[in-house]
Design an enzyme around this catalytic site. Structure first.
Site, PDB file in Angstrom:
ATOM      1  N   GLU A  48       1.897   6.868  -1.178  1.00  0.00           N
ATOM      2  CA  GLU A  48       1.109   6.244  -2.242  1.00  0.00           C
ATOM      3  C   GLU A  48      -0.313   5.921  -1.787  1.00  0.00           C
ATOM      4  O   GLU A  48      -1.239   5.885  -2.606  1.00  0.00           O
ATOM      5  CB  GLU A  48       1.804   4.984  -2.764  1.00  0.00           C
ATOM      6  CG  GLU A  48       1.955   3.877  -1.749  1.00  0.00           C
ATOM      7  CD  GLU A  48       2.773   2.699  -2.271  1.00  0.00           C
ATOM      8  OE1 GLU A  48       2.302   1.565  -2.129  1.00  0.00           O
ATOM      9  OE2 GLU A  48       3.882   2.920  -2.798  1.00  0.00           O
ATOM     10  N   ARG A 100      10.415   0.254  -1.092  1.00  0.00           N
ATOM     11  CA  ARG A 100       9.401   1.056  -0.423  1.00  0.00           C
ATOM     12  C   ARG A 100       9.541   2.493  -0.896  1.00  0.00           C
ATOM     13  O   ARG A 100      10.646   2.982  -1.112  1.00  0.00           O
ATOM     14  CB  ARG A 100       9.548   0.986   1.107  1.00  0.00           C
ATOM     15  CG  ARG A 100       9.141  -0.334   1.713  1.00  0.00           C
ATOM     16  CD  ARG A 100       7.633  -0.550   1.628  1.00  0.00           C
ATOM     17  NE  ARG A 100       7.201  -1.764   2.309  1.00  0.00           N
ATOM     18  CZ  ARG A 100       7.090  -2.954   1.739  1.00  0.00           C
ATOM     19  NH1 ARG A 100       7.407  -3.083   0.454  1.00  0.00           N
ATOM     20  NH2 ARG A 100       6.666  -3.996   2.431  1.00  0.00           N
TER      21      ARG A 100
END
Length: 335
Positions: free
Chosen positions: A261, A232
């Site tokens: 992101e 992650r």
């Protein structure tokens, strides 16, 4: 049972409609955020992917919700505390992609160590077959530091052994029998940072792993190491990676995930907010720095994405849904 299914690809509709006949399924293209206006006071189950956050606001939109099924191993996009308060069961797909993600980690690593992208790019853009500046390095004999010895970490260790690497690993739970079987040693986290030529991260995101790599510990990383992250984005502090690259602590990074992101496709919206969060803005700008850096390879959270893995995800998701229907839920995740 009424199910609201947030889907990515059209073929999902046929697959799940066929296997879950007898249920009322509402298919919504995109994420929970893409469909923020949709509310349903009859829906008992949500089926989501990692890009669909399910928190208080989403649960309020579905007041009869009894189950959340995520088509992923990770579940940090779901507010487990709030689900527990509402007695909502949460199921995941625990083991669909252990080899899949491990393979992708090595694809990133080999792309960096053998300079595959610049070699390809030179031919495409310049038509040049010159080998100048393309000398790489072997994996054999290097020390691979695996952070997180779960299913993906274990497959990564097997692959590293196949490349003739020395492996050290960090995990809060040590399986010494497995370490003996695969001929690796456990190490304290700081020792792993200082001894590894390659650091590969395979941990879930939780309060303990958020910014596991950070500005306070990057100075402990062996100079010239490579960082691989397929877990992650928030496991790594973006500031730290930028600084490590600038100072030459890291010689490269292969990142399938980034902090913030989800905002990288919507920079304009972020910049035009009345009161944009300065830390978020900074992270998005730093992500662009990483994208442009010649020693960094960025991919769009794609490590899971093979035909075989998707088939496993779909199959286990159907099992999770049917088990809940029978009042015998499986693959439950809890706080």
């Amino acid at each position: 049972m009424k199910i609201v299914y947030f889907y990515e690809e059209g073929k999902e509709k046929d697959y799940f409609s066929e296997r879950l006949s007898g249920n009322e399924i509402v298919f919504l293209k995109g994420t929970t955020q893409d469909n923020v206006a949709y509310k349903d006071d009859q829906a008992e189950m949500l089926v989501v992917f990692v890009n669909s956050p399910v928190g208080i606001d989403e649960m309020n939109r579905f007041p009869n919700l009894k189950s959340i099924v995520t088509r992923s191993t990770g579940y940090d996009h779901i507010d487990l505390e709030e689900a527990k308060k509402r007695n909502i069961k949460v199921s995941n797909v625990p083991t669909y992609g252990e080899n899949t993600v491990a393979e992708f980690s090595f694809a990133l690593l080999l792309s960096l160590t053998r300079k595959i992208y610049p070699a390809y790019n030179r031919i495409v853009e310049q038509g040049s077959f010159s080998q100048e500046g393309l000398r790489g390095s072997d994996l054999a004999g290097k020390t691979m530091g695996i952070v997180g010895v779960g299913n993906i970490g274990k497959h990564s260790i097997r692959m590293a052994n196949g490349f003739g690497m020395k492996v050290i690993a960090f995990d809060i739970k040590r399986d010494e029998d497995f370490a003996k079987e695969l001929n690796f040693e456990y190490a304290d986290f700081d020792d792993l940072l200082s001894e590894s030529d390659i650091i590969s991260l395979h941990v879930p995101l939780n309060p303990h792993t958020r910014h596991l790599i950070n500005k306070e510990n990057i100075s402990k990383i062996k100079k010239g190491a490579i960082l691989i992250n397929t877990s992650r984005g928030e496991v790594v502090e973006t500031d730290a990676v930028v600084e490590a690259l600038e100072k030459g602590i890291l010689s490269g990074a292969g990142l399938d995930v980034l902090e913030e992101e989800s905002l990288m496709n919507d920079e304009v919206s972020l910049l035009t907010q009345e009161h944009p969060n300065p830390d978020t803005l900074k992270t998005v700008l730093e992500n662009q720095y990483l994208i442009d850096h010649p020693q960094v390879i960025i991919t769009p959270h794609n490590a899971f994405n093979t035909q075989e893995a998707i088939e496993r995800i779909f199959s286990v998701t159907v099992e999770n849904i049917k088990a809940f229907e029978k009042n015998d839920p499986i693959n439950l995740v809890t706080v």
